[in-house]
Every structure is written in structure tokens, then in C-alpha cells.
Design a protein around this motif. Structure first.
Motif, mmCIF file in Angstrom:
data_model
loop_
_atom_site.group_PDB
_atom_site.id
_atom_site.type_symbol
_atom_site.label_atom_id
_atom_site.label_comp_id
_atom_site.label_asym_id
_atom_site.label_seq_id
_atom_site.Cartn_x
_atom_site.Cartn_y
_atom_site.Cartn_z
ATOM 1 N N PHE A 7 1.461 -1.151 0.020
ATOM 2 C CA PHE A 7 0.736 -0.220 -0.505
ATOM 3 C C PHE A 7 0.676 1.196 0.137
ATOM 4 N N GLY A 8 0.110 2.113 -0.544
ATOM 5 C CA GLY A 8 0.903 3.724 -0.677
ATOM 6 C C GLY A 8 1.690 3.337 -1.992
ATOM 7 N N ILE A 9 1.664 4.931 -2.004
ATOM 8 C CA ILE A 9 1.916 5.185 -3.632
ATOM 9 C C ILE A 9 3.188 4.938 -4.306
ATOM 10 N N HIS A 10 4.820 4.981 -3.240
ATOM 11 C CA HIS A 10 5.361 4.546 -3.985
ATOM 12 C C HIS A 10 5.986 2.928 -3.543
ATOM 13 N N ALA A 11 5.295 2.352 -2.768
ATOM 14 C CA ALA A 11 5.537 0.736 -1.978
ATOM 15 C C ALA A 11 4.739 1.015 -4.182
ATOM 16 N N VAL A 12 4.017 0.759 -4.380
ATOM 17 C CA VAL A 12 2.303 0.388 -5.154
ATOM 18 C C VAL A 12 3.825 1.190 -6.708
ATOM 19 N N GLN A 13 4.451 1.854 -7.155
ATOM 20 C CA GLN A 13 5.654 2.194 -7.537
ATOM 21 C C GLN A 13 6.371 1.683 -8.057
ATOM 22 N N ALA A 14 6.696 1.046 -7.370
ATOM 23 C CA ALA A 14 7.875 0.611 -7.244
ATOM 24 C C ALA A 14 7.441 -0.897 -7.568
ATOM 25 N N ALA A 15 7.148 -1.673 -7.498
ATOM 26 C CA ALA A 15 6.172 -2.718 -7.377
ATOM 27 C C ALA A 15 5.828 -2.536 -9.398
ATOM 28 N N LEU A 16 5.377 -1.610 -9.452
ATOM 29 C CA LEU A 16 4.908 -1.139 -11.655
ATOM 30 C C LEU A 16 6.336 -1.711 -11.792
ATOM 31 N N GLN A 21 4.084 -8.340 -13.543
ATOM 32 C CA GLN A 21 3.539 -8.977 -13.144
ATOM 33 C C GLN A 21 3.374 -9.666 -12.118
ATOM 34 N N LYS A 22 4.173 -9.397 -11.159
ATOM 35 C CA LYS A 22 3.782 -9.582 -9.912
ATOM 36 C C LYS A 22 2.094 -9.552 -9.028
ATOM 37 N N ILE A 23 1.590 -8.123 -9.814
ATOM 38 C CA ILE A 23 0.674 -7.756 -9.402
ATOM 39 C C ILE A 23 -0.684 -8.346 -9.877
ATOM 40 N N ARG A 24 -1.400 -8.512 -8.490
ATOM 41 C CA ARG A 24 -2.708 -9.443 -9.034
ATOM 42 C C ARG A 24 -3.859 -8.170 -9.129
ATOM 43 N N ARG A 25 -4.115 -7.877 -8.087
ATOM 44 C CA ARG A 25 -5.173 -7.266 -8.283
ATOM 45 C C ARG A 25 -4.955 -5.386 -7.728
ATOM 46 N N ALA A 26 -5.945 -4.799 -7.361
ATOM 47 C CA ALA A 26 -5.908 -3.442 -6.769
ATOM 48 C C ALA A 26 -7.034 -3.139 -6.334
ATOM 49 N N TRP A 27 -6.395 -2.175 -5.536
ATOM 50 C CA TRP A 27 -8.160 -1.291 -5.137
ATOM 51 C C TRP A 27 -7.496 0.682 -4.787
ATOM 52 N N VAL A 28 -8.563 1.109 -4.924
ATOM 53 C CA VAL A 28 -8.303 2.324 -4.422
ATOM 54 C C VAL A 28 -9.253 3.029 -4.602
ATOM 55 N N ASP A 29 -9.345 4.546 -2.993
ATOM 56 C CA ASP A 29 -10.344 4.897 -2.631
ATOM 57 C C ASP A 29 -11.246 5.391 -3.775
ATOM 58 N N SER A 30 -12.748 5.070 -3.867
ATOM 59 C CA SER A 30 -13.523 6.381 -4.736
ATOM 60 C C SER A 30 -13.499 7.550 -4.382
ATOM 61 N N GLN A 31 -13.364 8.111 -3.019
ATOM 62 C CA GLN A 31 -13.109 9.736 -3.372
ATOM 63 C C GLN A 31 -11.962 10.531 -3.709
ATOM 64 N N ARG A 32 -11.043 9.492 -4.240
ATOM 65 C CA ARG A 32 -9.795 10.363 -4.105
ATOM 66 C C ARG A 32 -9.713 11.129 -5.213
ATOM 67 N N ARG A 36 -1.090 11.875 -8.174
ATOM 68 C CA ARG A 36 0.039 11.325 -8.450
ATOM 69 C C ARG A 36 -0.290 9.731 -8.269
ATOM 70 N N LEU A 37 -2.175 9.736 -7.022
ATOM 71 C CA LEU A 37 -2.829 8.343 -7.834
ATOM 72 C C LEU A 37 -3.179 8.135 -8.860
ATOM 73 N N LYS A 38 -4.160 9.123 -9.462
ATOM 74 C CA LYS A 38 -3.820 9.229 -11.228
ATOM 75 C C LYS A 38 -3.228 8.499 -11.956
ATOM 76 N N GLN A 39 -1.760 8.623 -12.258
ATOM 77 C CA GLN A 39 -0.520 8.193 -12.705
ATOM 78 C C GLN A 39 -0.696 7.094 -12.740
ATOM 79 N N VAL A 40 -0.479 6.310 -11.159
ATOM 80 C CA VAL A 40 -0.663 4.846 -11.280
ATOM 81 C C VAL A 40 -1.325 4.167 -11.152
ATOM 82 N N ILE A 41 -2.720 4.616 -10.772
ATOM 83 C CA ILE A 41 -4.397 4.051 -11.980
ATOM 84 C C ILE A 41 -3.852 3.316 -13.169
#
Length: 247
Positions: A7-16, A21-32, A36-41
Motif C-alpha cells: 500500500f502507498g503510492i511509492h510502494a505500488v509504483q516500485a512494484a510497477l 507481472q506479480k501484481i494481481r489485484r488493486a483497490w483505490v479510494d473511490s473519493q480520492r 499522483r494516484l491517477k498516474q498509478v491507476i
């Protein structure tokens, strides 16, 4: 499959960046809606993963109450490698071998920080003990900021045996010890090398110390007796790296 949640933008970006290939699912805050979050999405969508819009409270539960910055992903944990794989990788090296060895280091934050520095200095791997030591965990991955994917971690059952084998491959074993006579800055270190760090508080075990070719210390000008394991490893690794660059 061994899955965990980051969790967290930095950690998820590192995974990206390092293991998409090891990312299986993702959940995001529906209100945010921040940029930065949009780019990760957008990056996740390009992978074919459509993040599920979720309430903030659910994300907080998934992140154990820690700061998730509006995103949580489910990823496959990096796998540790075996002693046999270590031998194969060492024999296949075309560069001067450079390894970090952690003798029963138990704090996952220290392991994660060591992996991050090992990546920065171009170490060929980190060797850890199987018993009484930290392995690859979500905390390690988060602290390592992607280095858990880029630096091989070898988990071994008999460290003394592995150190003997490394010496047979003409790799010098340098141990870190506060009572050493010479500082790391007095040594010539541009050779095949494995740096051994001991556990938090007590240092290397006696048998591990016996297998070191030489010991070094970090000079201390203040009142504290020692540095944190990952900080000390950083100082020592970078001195080796500095000498390699000069050579």
C-alpha cells in the motif's frame, strides 16, 4: 502462490517499475482524485488491472491502519533463492563477486534497508540465514522500495559451510566487528568480496567470525558504541563501491 498486500503510492509504483507481472489485484479510494494516484491507476490499467473503487475504511483495514495514500495492491512476494542457486550464480558471474551476508539479522526493516543499499552499490546478492532471521515479508518489500525484486536473496541453512565454499571460489570474507584493529578505510577492497554483518546487538556468531579472512570496523567519534545494522552495512558497502569505482 504467496500473496501479500502493498500500500502507498511509492510502494505500488516500485512494484510497477520492477515487478509488474506479480501484481494481481488493486483497490483505490473511490473519493480520492489527486494526480499522483491517477498516474498509478493509469499504469495499472495499462497492465490490464482495473483497480476496484473502495471505501476508505476498507482500505484502512487492508493496510492495518497505516497510511495507504488511497491505494492497495495484492502482489506475489519475491521468492528467496537456495544455496544451490547461489553456487550456480557465483560460478556464472563474469564480474568481480560482491555479496552482503547477514548473520541472523532479524529486523525486517534492517533487511529491507540492506537490500536497498545492496541494489544501489551493485551487489550481486544478499545471503541470509534460514533460522532466527528475517525473510522476505511485506515490510521488507516496502522498506526495500523495489530492491527486493532486483537483488537476489539467498536463504541458507548452514552459513559456515557457505562461507567456506565462497572462500574456495577465491572470494574474500570480510567481517564487521567493533573490536577490529583496522578501520574499513585502511583496507584495500577492490577484490572478490563478501561482507558479513552480525545480528542486532550481539554481532556475528563465533563460528561465523572464525570463517572471516579479516575484520574491519567503522571509526566512531561520538559516544554511542555502534551503528544500526543497516546503517553500518551502508557505510561498509559504499566504501567497497568507492574503491571499485577508483579501480
Amino acid at each position: 502462490m504467496n500473496l501479500t498486500q502493498l500500500f502507498g503510492i511509492h510502494a505500488v509504483q516500485a512494484a510497477l517499475d520492477y515487478s509488474p507481472q506479480k501484481i494481481r489485484r488493486a483497490w483505490v479510494d473511490s473519493q480520492r482524485q489527486d494526480v499522483r494516484l491517477k498516474q498509478v491507476i493509469d499504469d495499472l490499467v495499462k497492465l490490464g488491472i482495473n483497480p476496484e473503487k473502495t471505501e476508505r475504511k476498507k482500505l484502512e483495514k487492508m493496510a492495518d491502519g497505516k497510511n495507504h495514500q488511497g491505494i492497495v495492491v495484492s502482489v506475489e512476494l519475491p521468492a528467496t533463492r537456495s544455496e544451490d542457486q547461489l553456487k550456480q550464480d557465483v560460478e556464472a558471474l563474469t564480474q568481480t563477486p560482491f555479496y552482503l551476508v547477514l548473520d541472523q539479522v532479524q529486523d525486517p526493516h534492517n533487511l529491507g534497508a540492506c537490500l536497498r543499499t545492496a541494489d544501489a552499490v551493485g551487489a550481486h546478492g544478499v545471503i541470509v540465514t534460514k533460522d532466527n532471521a528475517a525473510g522476505i515479508t511485506p515490510t521488507v518489500c516496502k522498506v526495500a522500495s523495489g530492491a527486493a525484486e532486483t537483488v537476489p536473496v539467498y536463504q541458507v541453512t548452514n552459513l559456515a559451510r557457505v562461507l567456506r565454499w565462497l572462500k574456495e571460489q577465491n572470494i574474500w570474507i570480510m567481517g564487521a566487528a567493533g573490536e577490529a584493529e583496522q578501520t574499513v578505510f585502511q583496507m584495500k577492497l577492490d577484490m572478490p568480496l563478501a561482507l558479513v554483518m552480525g545480528t542486532e546487538g550481539t554481532g556475528m556468531r563465533h563460528l561465523t567470525r572464525q570463517h572471516c579472512d579479516f575484520l574491519v570496523k567503522i571509526p566512531m567519534a561520538g559516544q554511542v558504541e555502534s551503528l544500526n545494522v543497516s546503517v553500518a552495512a551502508g557505510v561498509l558497502l559504499y566504501e567497497v563501491f568507492r574503491q571499485k569505482l577508483l579501480a
